[in-house]
Scaffold this active site. Sequence first.
Site, short mmCIF file in Angstrom:
data_model
loop_
_atom_site.label_atom_id
_atom_site.label_comp_id
_atom_site.label_asym_id
_atom_site.label_seq_id
_atom_site.Cartn_x
_atom_site.Cartn_y
_atom_site.Cartn_z
N ARG A 216 59.82 59.23 40.10
CA ARG A 216 60.46 58.86 38.95
C ARG A 216 59.47 58.72 37.65
NH1 ARG A 216 62.04 53.18 37.08
NH2 ARG A 216 62.69 53.65 35.01
N HIS B 183 61.14 54.57 28.43
CA HIS B 183 60.41 53.60 29.15
C HIS B 183 59.34 52.98 28.07
CE1 HIS B 183 59.44 51.93 33.32
NE2 HIS B 183 58.75 51.26 32.35
N GLU C 139 65.34 49.34 31.64
CA GLU C 139 65.52 48.02 31.55
C GLU C 139 65.71 47.48 29.87
OE1 GLU C 139 61.89 45.81 33.07
OE2 GLU C 139 62.43 46.58 35.21
N ASN D 248 66.13 47.93 39.18
CA ASN D 248 64.76 47.28 39.32
C ASN D 248 64.65 45.81 39.68
OD1 ASN D 248 64.34 49.73 38.04
ND2 ASN D 248 63.47 49.01 36.19
N TYR E 239 62.00 42.47 41.02
CA TYR E 239 60.98 41.96 41.55
C TYR E 239 60.85 40.52 41.87
CZ TYR E 239 58.89 45.96 39.13
OH TYR E 239 58.56 47.20 38.83
N GLU F 223 63.22 50.67 40.79
CA GLU F 223 61.46 50.08 40.84
C GLU F 223 61.64 48.86 41.80
OE1 GLU F 223 60.13 48.61 37.09
OE2 GLU F 223 60.47 50.36 36.11
C1 PNW Z 1 58.93 46.27 34.61
N1 PNW Z 1 59.70 40.06 32.97
O1 PNW Z 1 58.70 45.35 33.58
C2 PNW Z 1 58.98 47.79 33.97
O2 PNW Z 1 60.01 48.61 34.13
C3 PNW Z 1 57.65 48.26 34.62
O3 PNW Z 1 56.91 49.29 33.42
C4 PNW Z 1 56.65 47.22 34.97
O4 PNW Z 1 55.42 47.64 35.09
C5 PNW Z 1 57.16 46.46 35.92
O5 PNW Z 1 58.39 46.22 35.67
C6 PNW Z 1 56.26 45.41 36.45
O6 PNW Z 1 56.14 44.47 35.44
C7 PNW Z 1 58.74 44.13 33.71
O7 PNW Z 1 58.86 39.31 32.39
C8 PNW Z 1 58.05 43.36 32.57
O8 PNW Z 1 61.07 39.63 33.57
C9 PNW Z 1 58.70 42.22 32.47
C10 PNW Z 1 59.60 41.52 33.39
C11 PNW Z 1 60.08 42.20 34.05
C12 PNW Z 1 60.13 43.58 34.44
#
Ligand code: PNW
Length: 465
Positions: A78, A122, A167, A295, A297, A369
């Site tokens: 991707r 992006h 996002e 995505n 995290y 992601e």
């Molecule tokens: C995503 N938050 O970004 C992006 O899609 C990527 O480009 C990035 O490198 C990755 O996650 C890791 O950060 C985010 O503050 C940036 O909640 C900030 C947030 C979430 C996702």
Amino acid sequence: MNDSSAFPDGFLWGAATASFQIEGATTADGRGRSIWDTFAETPGNVLGGDTGDPADDHYHRYADDIALMRDLNLGAYRFSVAWPRVFPEGSGKPNRAGLDFYDRLVDTLLEAGIQPWATLYHWDLPQALEDAGGWPARETAHRFAEYARTVGEALGDRVSHWMTVNEPWCAAFLGHLDGVHAPGRRDAPAALAATHHLLLGHGLAAEALRSTGHPARVGLAHNQAVIRPHGARAEDVRAARRADGVRNRLFTDPVLKGRYPADVVRDLSGISDFSFVHDGDLDTISAPLDFLGVNFYSPETVAGSAEGLDPALVSGQGGAWLGADPEEVHVSQGLPVTHMGWEIDPSGLYDVLVRLAGESGDTDLYVTENGCAFEDTVTADGRVHDPDRRDYYEAHLRAAREALDAGVPLRGYFAWSLLDNFEWAWGYSRRFGLVHVDYATQERVVKDSGLWYAELARTGRFPDR
Ligand code: PNW
């Protein structure tokens, strides 16, 4: 599927990147400027004053990087297309040299047996379009559709999976409300107008991609936040509802249900009357998706007030989201965190997959992601030993595996990220790669987590510990 260490046949194993984060070469072959060039070059915005150069110099090293993807046994890659390489001024006449880069990239991927999955936006908006009003201006959605058509016509014979926007919450809110991402604005009404125009851009781009005559499977990559109430107190439940509304339902309801959520529109009524929504927009936005990318995290826990909480666990004070409860606070669960400070809780991935499967019917889901930053070093043996990252991946993939057992139509998974890269406001200080990059020499070293992932991708089952 009784073997809990195995993934279904055909499950797609990939890794993800984004143009501005890896390409470098920001002035090569007629590339125009993007809002991230401007933002990063403005002192104080990015840690250490880092900019989009050199990044991973992937623009020149893509062939070597594809060889690495092969070593990692990836079935799909991707990447995102840099709009200012294709339209240096945002619109008008396309820049052939910019498109040629993606031609070479896609051809080389296919020669390596790797499916190209392309994201169109992006976050690197051409600066010229920002100067004309940016995403808060409706015209930007139309410029985006023209760009989508151009790229779809050029690559659609070889790229079958498209993600329009990555996002939209980050692009709209971090960029226009918090000002911590480009274009660095702090303007609540502008953030809401940007939200709508990013979603409209998604819908118009989907139409454009589907009108090229090439078989286009279209989705978007959405960062659904997992928001949990701290406790059962009425104010906690209310805070969680409001946070979920503005983080998630404001974005998913238009796409999946063709309407903005009434409670969120009400919560935001002091800020916007939503008059940017024109007749027919929601039909465009809610055209059926071919797949939905998610995505993920880290989950987040909110409380309706700090009253009675251990102050050491209160990690963020009120108004963290537009339209949030004024007294809302973010609560730490006391779990281990990554180098981003994000708590590690794989159950969040299970929850988000089950929820989105429920909301999107039988639409195919992909994790587009998932990954983590840790402080890595190349040791004397020339390796990068990153057991924390491997553990993060394994735990999240076990949660994904459980979601499959629960009936979620999850078809594949993309690790974030293939390479260490430019982590937005954190510059090069945060490393998410399966592959370590020494930015001075551009030397790549596959991390232990990358070797582990390669084995998983090869066999479709968790390697023995
Ligand atoms: C995503 N938050 O970004 C992006 O899609 C990527 O480009 C990035 O490198 C990755 O996650 C890791 O950060 C985010 O503050 C940036 O909640 C900030 C947030 C979430 C996702």
